[in-house]
Motif scaffolding. Structure first.
Motif, mmCIF file in Angstrom:
data_model
loop_
_atom_site.group_PDB
_atom_site.id
_atom_site.type_symbol
_atom_site.label_atom_id
_atom_site.label_comp_id
_atom_site.label_asym_id
_atom_site.label_seq_id
_atom_site.Cartn_x
_atom_site.Cartn_y
_atom_site.Cartn_z
ATOM 1 N N PRO A 285 -2.506 -5.104 -6.037
ATOM 2 C CA PRO A 285 -3.276 -3.963 -5.548
ATOM 3 C C PRO A 285 -4.710 -4.378 -5.204
ATOM 4 O O PRO A 285 -5.229 -5.366 -5.734
ATOM 5 C CB PRO A 285 -3.263 -2.986 -6.729
ATOM 6 C CG PRO A 285 -2.187 -3.476 -7.641
ATOM 7 C CD PRO A 285 -2.106 -4.947 -7.436
ATOM 8 N N ASP B 187 -1.937 -1.779 -1.594
ATOM 9 C CA ASP B 187 -1.753 -0.798 -2.652
ATOM 10 C C ASP B 187 -0.361 -0.190 -2.690
ATOM 11 O O ASP B 187 0.046 0.368 -3.700
ATOM 12 C CB ASP B 187 -2.794 0.320 -2.512
ATOM 13 C CG ASP B 187 -4.203 -0.174 -2.812
ATOM 14 O OD1 ASP B 187 -4.351 -0.960 -3.754
ATOM 15 O OD2 ASP B 187 -5.136 0.209 -2.101
ATOM 16 N N SER B 188 0.397 -0.272 -1.599
ATOM 17 C CA SER B 188 1.754 0.272 -1.605
ATOM 18 C C SER B 188 2.666 -0.655 -2.381
ATOM 19 O O SER B 188 2.463 -1.872 -2.426
ATOM 20 C CB SER B 188 2.262 0.459 -0.178
ATOM 21 O OG SER B 188 2.233 -0.772 0.516
ATOM 22 N N HIS C 144 -9.942 8.808 -1.399
ATOM 23 C CA HIS C 144 -9.241 7.575 -1.022
ATOM 24 C C HIS C 144 -7.889 7.911 -0.401
ATOM 25 O O HIS C 144 -7.153 8.757 -0.914
ATOM 26 C CB HIS C 144 -9.021 6.691 -2.251
ATOM 27 C CG HIS C 144 -8.308 5.408 -1.945
ATOM 28 N ND1 HIS C 144 -8.945 4.323 -1.387
ATOM 29 C CD2 HIS C 144 -7.012 5.034 -2.108
ATOM 30 C CE1 HIS C 144 -8.084 3.336 -1.227
ATOM 31 N NE2 HIS C 144 -6.898 3.741 -1.646
ATOM 32 N N PHE D 111 -4.352 5.898 0.960
ATOM 33 C CA PHE D 111 -3.623 4.637 0.977
ATOM 34 C C PHE D 111 -3.191 4.299 2.401
ATOM 35 O O PHE D 111 -3.165 5.167 3.277
ATOM 36 C CB PHE D 111 -2.406 4.709 0.054
ATOM 37 C CG PHE D 111 -2.764 4.816 -1.402
ATOM 38 C CD1 PHE D 111 -3.102 3.687 -2.134
ATOM 39 C CD2 PHE D 111 -2.799 6.051 -2.036
ATOM 40 C CE1 PHE D 111 -3.447 3.781 -3.470
ATOM 41 C CE2 PHE D 111 -3.144 6.162 -3.368
ATOM 42 C CZ PHE D 111 -3.474 5.021 -4.087
ATOM 43 N N ASN E 260 -9.385 4.476 3.425
ATOM 44 C CA ASN E 260 -8.880 3.455 2.507
ATOM 45 C C ASN E 260 -9.904 2.336 2.314
ATOM 46 O O ASN E 260 -9.646 1.371 1.611
ATOM 47 C CB ASN E 260 -7.562 2.867 3.027
ATOM 48 C CG ASN E 260 -7.755 2.035 4.277
ATOM 49 O OD1 ASN E 260 -8.515 2.414 5.155
ATOM 50 N ND2 ASN E 260 -7.064 0.912 4.367
#
Length: 307
Positions: free
Chosen positions: A103, A133-134, A198, A200, A228
């Motif tokens: 991440p 981050d996914s 935020h 993603f 993001n």
């Protein structure tokens, strides 16, 4: 009989042990169809069926079971030999590549000191890190391991703690913003404030979750910025454009300098720190094994600034 391919033999052994093409594929980070094709080639070359397949099960035939029993120790010896040859060069220095998927927050505040110590210890290893981050299938994407938080790690993975064991989400705002708009006294009052949010890469946004004495409040505030970009969020916050919600480690330097002030401090929610995860110790690449060994040393050996 044609000379069998070592990779096909290894694929057969994986499927026979797991009694499942899908289970073996998940552990190896390949598709079930690729394993099926490897077993088909092996059976055609041997001229005998090695696995009985139904819609519900996969079991070795008598020939397959005999092959598995004799093959397993040989494959272990091959793996050990390759690990020794590929992992070390003249003078015993570890070589190779360690590919990690992590991440963004881990790449910024958790991994750098650990990675630096690892690279100083093993200068022959190239550390290849992708920050996103996914959640991804790290093995299918060609990574040796991933780093994620506990709720994102599948139960069949081996997980090793990395970095701080406790982290928290924190709220902060610039003194100028609080002077102009007032300071919220309860999380629900954030709905009336300008908040920096935020998003993603996949487009998802998460609610802000805060907790005090067992009371949990989840809200979706509004505000002037949705991005993001961590740097853009921080710049907006320090310029007094709104309240920011982020990892405590990210906000700490700005809180220490006075550029930001804590907001709703008693509501900051803590959670367990991240873990390095990988599917199996079997055929574990030498660079990954060395990295795991480093993580398992006493914390003072790898955490914090290099000394």
């Amino acid at each position: 009989m044609a000379e069998p391919d070592l990779a096909d033999l290894d694929a057969f052994a994986a499927v026979a042990r797991e009694r499942s093409f899908r289970g073996a594929a998940r552990l190896r980070g390949v598709s079930a169809s690729a394993l099926s094709e490897a077993v088909r080639r092996l059976e055609e070359g041997a001229g005998v069926r090695l696995l009985n397949r139904t819609t519900r099960s996969v079991t070795p035939t008598e020939a397959g079971q005999q092959l598995l029993e004799r093959l397993a120790p040989a494959l272990r010896e091959v793996a050990a030999a390759l690990d020794a040859v590929n992992g070390f060069r003249d003078g015993g220095g570890l070589i190779g590549t360690l590919r990690l998927n992590v991440p963004g927050i881990v790449s910024r505040v958790v991994l750098p000191p650990i990675a630096a110590r690892f690279m100083l210890r093993h200068p022959g290893v190239m550390l290849d890190v992708v920050a996103e981050d996914s959640f991804v299938d790290v093995l299918a994407q060609g990574y040796d391991a991933g780093i994620r938080y506990d709720e994102s790690i599948a139960q069949d993975m081996i997980a090793v703690p990395i970095g701080p064991r406790q982290q928290c989400y924190a709220l902060a705002a610039a003194p100028a913003y609080l002077a102009a708009h007032g300071e919220p006294r309860h999380p629900r009052e954030l709905l009336a404030h300008r908040c920096i949010r935020h998003r993603f890469i996949n487009g998802h946004t998460l609610p802000w979750e805060l907790e005090r004495a067992g009371e949990v409040v989840r809200i979706r505030p509004d505000g002037p910025l949705l991005t993001n970009g961590a740097e853009m969020q921080m710049e907006a916050a320090t310029q007094g454009l709104g309240i920011i919600f982020s990892f405590g480690e990210v906000l700490a330097p700005h809180l220490a300098s006075g550029a930001l002030r804590p907001v709703l401090r008693e509501w900051w929610q803590s959670f367990p720190g991240p873990c390095l995860y990988y599917p199996s110790r079997r055929l574990m690449p030498a660079p990954l094994r060395a990295f795991v060994d480093l993580l398992r040393e006493p914390e003072s050996r790898w955490a914090g600034a290099l000394t």
